[in-house]
Design a protein around this motif. Sequence first.
Motif, mmCIF file in Angstrom:
data_model
loop_
_atom_site.group_PDB
_atom_site.id
_atom_site.type_symbol
_atom_site.label_atom_id
_atom_site.label_comp_id
_atom_site.label_asym_id
_atom_site.label_seq_id
_atom_site.Cartn_x
_atom_site.Cartn_y
_atom_site.Cartn_z
ATOM 1 N N PRO A 80 -18.184 4.407 -16.527
ATOM 2 C CA PRO A 80 -17.183 3.570 -15.866
ATOM 3 C C PRO A 80 -17.823 2.723 -14.768
ATOM 4 O O PRO A 80 -18.981 2.937 -14.394
ATOM 5 N N ASP A 81 -17.051 1.783 -14.239
ATOM 6 C CA ASP A 81 -17.526 0.985 -13.109
ATOM 7 C C ASP A 81 -17.395 1.788 -11.814
ATOM 8 O O ASP A 81 -17.106 2.986 -11.851
ATOM 9 N N GLU A 82 -17.573 1.125 -10.683
ATOM 10 C CA GLU A 82 -17.543 1.834 -9.392
ATOM 11 C C GLU A 82 -16.165 2.392 -9.055
ATOM 12 O O GLU A 82 -16.041 3.268 -8.204
ATOM 13 N N ASP A 83 -15.123 1.883 -9.705
ATOM 14 C CA ASP A 83 -13.763 2.370 -9.460
ATOM 15 C C ASP A 83 -13.343 3.433 -10.467
ATOM 16 O O ASP A 83 -12.184 3.879 -10.453
ATOM 17 N N GLY A 84 -14.240 3.827 -11.348
ATOM 18 C CA GLY A 84 -13.925 4.853 -12.334
ATOM 19 C C GLY A 84 -13.220 4.316 -13.565
ATOM 20 O O GLY A 84 -12.699 5.085 -14.367
ATOM 21 N N ASN A 85 -13.213 2.993 -13.738
ATOM 22 C CA ASN A 85 -12.558 2.376 -14.887
ATOM 23 C C ASN A 85 -13.581 1.979 -15.952
ATOM 24 O O ASN A 85 -14.628 1.432 -15.628
ATOM 25 N N TYR A 86 -13.247 2.246 -17.208
ATOM 26 C CA TYR A 86 -14.109 1.841 -18.315
ATOM 27 C C TYR A 86 -13.729 0.429 -18.725
ATOM 28 O O TYR A 86 -12.617 0.190 -19.200
ATOM 29 N N GLU A 87 -14.645 -0.511 -18.518
ATOM 30 C CA GLU A 87 -14.391 -1.891 -18.912
ATOM 31 C C GLU A 87 -14.627 -2.017 -20.414
ATOM 32 O O GLU A 87 -15.735 -1.779 -20.896
ATOM 33 N N LEU A 88 -13.581 -2.379 -21.141
ATOM 34 C CA LEU A 88 -13.680 -2.495 -22.597
ATOM 35 C C LEU A 88 -13.766 -3.956 -23.007
ATOM 36 O O LEU A 88 -13.101 -4.814 -22.434
ATOM 37 N N LYS A 89 -14.608 -4.214 -24.001
ATOM 38 C CA LYS A 89 -14.754 -5.557 -24.558
ATOM 39 C C LYS A 89 -14.671 -5.444 -26.065
ATOM 40 O O LYS A 89 -14.664 -4.351 -26.616
ATOM 41 N N LYS A 90 -14.647 -6.603 -26.745
ATOM 42 C CA LYS A 90 -14.653 -6.628 -28.208
ATOM 43 C C LYS A 90 -15.843 -7.433 -28.680
ATOM 44 O O LYS A 90 -16.172 -8.478 -28.113
ATOM 45 N N ASP A 91 -16.500 -6.934 -29.739
ATOM 46 C CA ASP A 91 -17.629 -7.667 -30.306
ATOM 47 C C ASP A 91 -17.118 -8.706 -31.304
ATOM 48 O O ASP A 91 -15.907 -8.908 -31.456
ATOM 49 N N SER A 92 -18.042 -9.377 -32.011
ATOM 50 C CA SER A 92 -17.672 -10.441 -32.944
ATOM 51 C C SER A 92 -16.817 -9.934 -34.107
ATOM 52 O O SER A 92 -16.111 -10.707 -34.744
ATOM 53 N N LYS A 93 -16.871 -8.620 -34.373
ATOM 54 C CA LYS A 93 -16.058 -8.034 -35.441
ATOM 55 C C LYS A 93 -14.768 -7.417 -34.892
ATOM 56 O O LYS A 93 -14.109 -6.650 -35.569
#
Length: 197
Positions: A80-93
Amino acid sequence: MKKILPLMCFVCIFSFYNVLNAQNDKKSSPINDYSERPLNNTDTIPDFDSKVNKLMITGTIYENDGKTPAKDVILYICQPDEDGNYELKKDSKRKRYVYHRAWIKTDADGRYTFYTFMPGANRYVKELKQIQRIIKVPGQPEKELNSFFFNDDPLIPDLTLACRAQVVQSILKLEKKDGMYVANRDIRLEKGVPNLQ
């Protein structure tokens, strides 16, 4: 307000469970998502340069004798980041992934190094600061390891004795060197299965 907090906790836990569950699926395990680039024994988490509390985790992965360096072992981390949150992203698929992640592949010396930053603990869920790990030994299926935990975490004294014993097996002892936190943690493989010693 009191009713919203438990609901938010449930949503956070459910979301995190779904992300981990998808990542543990053999076809979609994040340890296999490095294919677009060659691996070496050092990697850097995205946003490392912009973070205040930089962290270097280093060590050696050994064969089951505890002396012979293990070659061609892939180790994946996400956090997670410094706030304990998991930053989610999406790939090309359109596949979701945790943004703060990295992979290494050991060479003949078995050494690995990750340049990352200190993760935070989610303020809505009482859990330890941690960095998740998955390991892949050649010829073996990938295996999720106990997370890296931190020796300065204020929640450790509140754990039960059984939980504390489990956490201690993969705890990082931090030192400050040249403005960066540094932790050394070796991994020993037991007949192809990681043993956190």
